[in-house]
Design an enzyme around this catalytic site. Structure first.
Site, PDB file in Angstrom:
ATOM      1  N   LYS A  54       0.350  -1.019   0.133  1.00  0.00           N
ATOM      2  CA  LYS A  54       0.245   0.188  -0.164  1.00  0.00           C
ATOM      3  C   LYS A  54       1.378   1.430   0.041  1.00  0.00           C
ATOM      4  O   LYS A  54       0.524   2.204  -0.152  1.00  0.00           O
ATOM      5  CB  LYS A  54      -1.222  -0.049   0.852  1.00  0.00           C
ATOM      6  CG  LYS A  54      -1.959  -1.052   1.237  1.00  0.00           C
ATOM      7  CD  LYS A  54      -3.771  -1.040   1.324  1.00  0.00           C
ATOM      8  CE  LYS A  54      -4.464  -1.254   0.539  1.00  0.00           C
ATOM      9  NZ  LYS A  54      -4.382  -2.354   1.133  1.00  0.00           N
ATOM     10  N   SER A  79      -8.392   0.324   7.204  1.00  0.00           N
ATOM     11  CA  SER A  79      -8.111  -1.223   7.984  1.00  0.00           C
ATOM     12  C   SER A  79      -7.141  -1.123   8.576  1.00  0.00           C
ATOM     13  O   SER A  79      -7.544  -2.111   9.338  1.00  0.00           O
ATOM     14  CB  SER A  79      -9.433  -1.963   7.800  1.00  0.00           C
ATOM     15  OG  SER A  79      -8.318  -2.755   6.563  1.00  0.00           O
ATOM     16  N   GLU A 205     -10.002 -14.080  -3.457  1.00  0.00           N
ATOM     17  CA  GLU A 205     -10.289 -13.246  -2.783  1.00  0.00           C
ATOM     18  C   GLU A 205     -10.751 -13.821  -1.220  1.00  0.00           C
ATOM     19  O   GLU A 205     -10.628 -15.427  -1.564  1.00  0.00           O
ATOM     20  CB  GLU A 205     -11.531 -12.507  -2.880  1.00  0.00           C
ATOM     21  CG  GLU A 205     -11.951 -11.524  -3.830  1.00  0.00           C
ATOM     22  CD  GLU A 205     -12.954 -11.182  -4.076  1.00  0.00           C
ATOM     23  OE1 GLU A 205     -13.840 -12.012  -4.477  1.00  0.00           O
ATOM     24  OE2 GLU A 205     -13.603 -10.117  -3.373  1.00  0.00           O
ATOM     25  N   GLY A 209     -16.068 -13.116   1.738  1.00  0.00           N
ATOM     26  CA  GLY A 209     -15.574 -11.662   0.496  1.00  0.00           C
ATOM     27  C   GLY A 209     -15.952 -11.517   0.103  1.00  0.00           C
ATOM     28  O   GLY A 209     -14.772 -11.300  -0.897  1.00  0.00           O
ATOM     29  N   ASP A 211     -17.197 -10.383  -2.972  1.00  0.00           N
ATOM     30  CA  ASP A 211     -17.483  -9.079  -3.707  1.00  0.00           C
ATOM     31  C   ASP A 211     -16.895  -9.161  -5.046  1.00  0.00           C
ATOM     32  O   ASP A 211     -17.908  -8.673  -6.007  1.00  0.00           O
ATOM     33  CB  ASP A 211     -17.498  -7.892  -2.859  1.00  0.00           C
ATOM     34  CG  ASP A 211     -16.086  -7.842  -2.347  1.00  0.00           C
ATOM     35  OD1 ASP A 211     -15.533  -8.222  -1.720  1.00  0.00           O
ATOM     36  OD2 ASP A 211     -15.335  -6.208  -2.960  1.00  0.00           O
ATOM     37  N   SER A 305       1.398  -9.434  -0.415  1.00  0.00           N
ATOM     38  CA  SER A 305       1.131  -8.451  -0.346  1.00  0.00           C
ATOM     39  C   SER A 305       1.394  -6.993   0.845  1.00  0.00           C
ATOM     40  O   SER A 305       1.011  -6.408   0.978  1.00  0.00           O
ATOM     41  CB  SER A 305      -0.946  -8.294  -0.966  1.00  0.00           C
ATOM     42  OG  SER A 305      -1.747  -8.623   0.150  1.00  0.00           O
TER      43      SER A 305
HETATM   44  C1  LIG Z   1      -5.339  -3.611   1.304  1.00  0.00           C
HETATM   45  C2  LIG Z   1      -4.832  -5.206   0.973  1.00  0.00           C
HETATM   46  C3  LIG Z   1      -5.262  -6.220   0.296  1.00  0.00           C
HETATM   47  C4  LIG Z   1      -5.822  -5.469  -1.169  1.00  0.00           C
HETATM   48  O1  LIG Z   1      -5.538  -5.114  -2.103  1.00  0.00           O
HETATM   49  P1  LIG Z   1      -6.722  -3.762  -2.415  1.00  0.00           P
HETATM   50  O2  LIG Z   1      -6.338  -2.652  -3.786  1.00  0.00           O
HETATM   51  O3  LIG Z   1      -8.226  -3.406  -1.797  1.00  0.00           O
HETATM   52  O4  LIG Z   1      -7.646  -4.791  -3.487  1.00  0.00           O
HETATM   53  C5  LIG Z   1      -4.628  -6.874  -0.391  1.00  0.00           C
HETATM   54  N1  LIG Z   1      -3.001  -7.801   1.141  1.00  0.00           N
HETATM   55  C6  LIG Z   1      -2.637  -6.772   1.355  1.00  0.00           C
HETATM   56  C7  LIG Z   1      -2.247  -7.210   2.589  1.00  0.00           C
HETATM   57  C8  LIG Z   1      -4.033  -5.269   1.820  1.00  0.00           C
HETATM   58  O5  LIG Z   1      -3.504  -4.250   2.731  1.00  0.00           O
END
Ligand SMILES: *Cc1c(COP(=O)(O)O)cnc(C)c1O
Length: 321
Positions: A54, A79, A205, A209, A211, A305
């Site tokens: 992010k 969140s 996903e 959740g 969606d 991620s």
């Molecule tokens: C926000 C987040 C996601 C999902 O990312 P999106 O861009 O909302 O699809 C996945 N993994 C982590 C660790 C995140 O912080």
């Protein structure tokens, strides 16, 4: 219809992030390859600054603020990881930041956001609308709202993760990406399909959740109740108006994994690869390692991620399994 972002936007984001975001490592695992029959390349955004991809989207957004926007500041709702990403980017760029966070967000994430110097406003995620709270603050204080996924600058920043992965490992048959509201996958899909149109881009996903999966399969945005899942970074209720058209145009499929599969994947990362990965960060890897998808003989990119999880909760999740 023109999509919200193009390849050039991702390249421009990569230039803004150069020397500021980490170029995270890509790791491989003989055990993971043996388990799946594939060649897996894990892009370790759990090792990104503030612990998740992010940072890429947040910094790319704030770096494009005008002088007036920088002075008035940024407001965001999240969140957790996006909040920290905005807070850190704001500090690096000298921009004041206010973050609207759910009162049940992991304490570590709230503390980290405050630790980066941001003002935190808490709300109840089951009864209050965070977007409305964020918009009100933006109106009252003249601050710029940067949402967690549905913004072209955020999406372009996130796409730099896939761009780097492809630069490092070359051609892939499949790109697996974690999905919340679709900011990460929309950027990664644009970056991937530009150079490798035949590479399948697959989103993953949480089962509770789904969606984006429901929206993808029905061809229109579907709204769901706040999902209950350990993947707290993917508790989104619907894809965005910018992210969804990109997903529809460029993503090949959206799959789901359940919480037990996420915990097994967290354990695999810990035992075999010596990495702490948060539940949401395990989504894409779980589709491969839990064999939701047959990947035999394929070269597969896996976006890991994020790695932000309270260590006590991490221990509890692993020992309950
Ligand atoms: C926000 C987040 C996601 C999902 O990312 P999106 O861009 O909302 O699809 C996945 N993994 C982590 C660790 C995140 O912080």
């Amino acid at each position: 219809m023109t999509l919200a972002i193009q390849t050039d936007d991702i390249r421009a984001a990569a230039a803004r992030l150069a020397g500021i975001a980490h170029r995270t490592p890509v790791v491989t695992s003989t055990s993971a390859d043996a388990l799946t029959g594939a060649k897996l390349f894990f892009k370790c955004e759990n090792l990104q600054r503030m612990g998740a991809f992010k940072f890429r989207g947040a910094y790319n957004s704030l770096a494009q603020f005008s002088a007036d926007q920088r002075r008035a500041g940024v407001v965001s709702f999240s969140s957790g990881n996006h909040a920290q990403a905005i807070a850190l980017s704001a500090r690096l760029l000298g921009v004041p930041a206010t973050i609207v966070m759910p009162s049940d967000a992991p304490q570590m994430k709230i503390d980290a956001t405050r630790g980066y110097g941001a003002e935190v406003k808490l709300f109840d995620r089951y009864t209050e609308d965070r977007e409305a709270i964020g918009r009100k603050l933006a109106d009252e204080r003249g601050m710029t709202l940067i949402p967690p996924f549905d913004h072209p600058h955020v999406m372009a920043g996130q796409g730099t993760a896939a761009l780097e992965l492809l630069e490092d490992v070359g051609a892939l048959d499949v790109m697996l990406v974690c999905v919340g509201g679709g900011g990460l996958i929309s950027g990664c899909a644009v970056a991937t399909k530009h150079s490798l149109p035949q590479c399948a881009v697959i989103g993953v996903e949480p089962e509770a959740g789904n969606d984006v999966q429901l929206s993808f399969r029905s061809g229109a945005i579907v709204h769901i109740d706040v999902p209950k899942t350990i993947a707290d970074g993917a508790q989104t209720q619907q894809p965005g108006r910018f992210t969804f058209p990109v997903i529809q145009a460029l993503v090949d499929d959206v799959l789901t994994v359940d919480d037990a599969q996420l915990v097994s994947t967290m354990r695999f990362f810990a035992e075999r690869m010596k990495m702490v990965v948060e539940p949401t960060g395990c989504l894409a890897a779980a589709a491969a390692l839990q064999r939701v998808l047959d990947l035999r003989g394929k070269r597969v990119g896996v976006i890991v991620s994020g790695g932000n999880i309270d260590i006590t909760r991490y221990g509890a999740l692993l020992s309950a399994a």
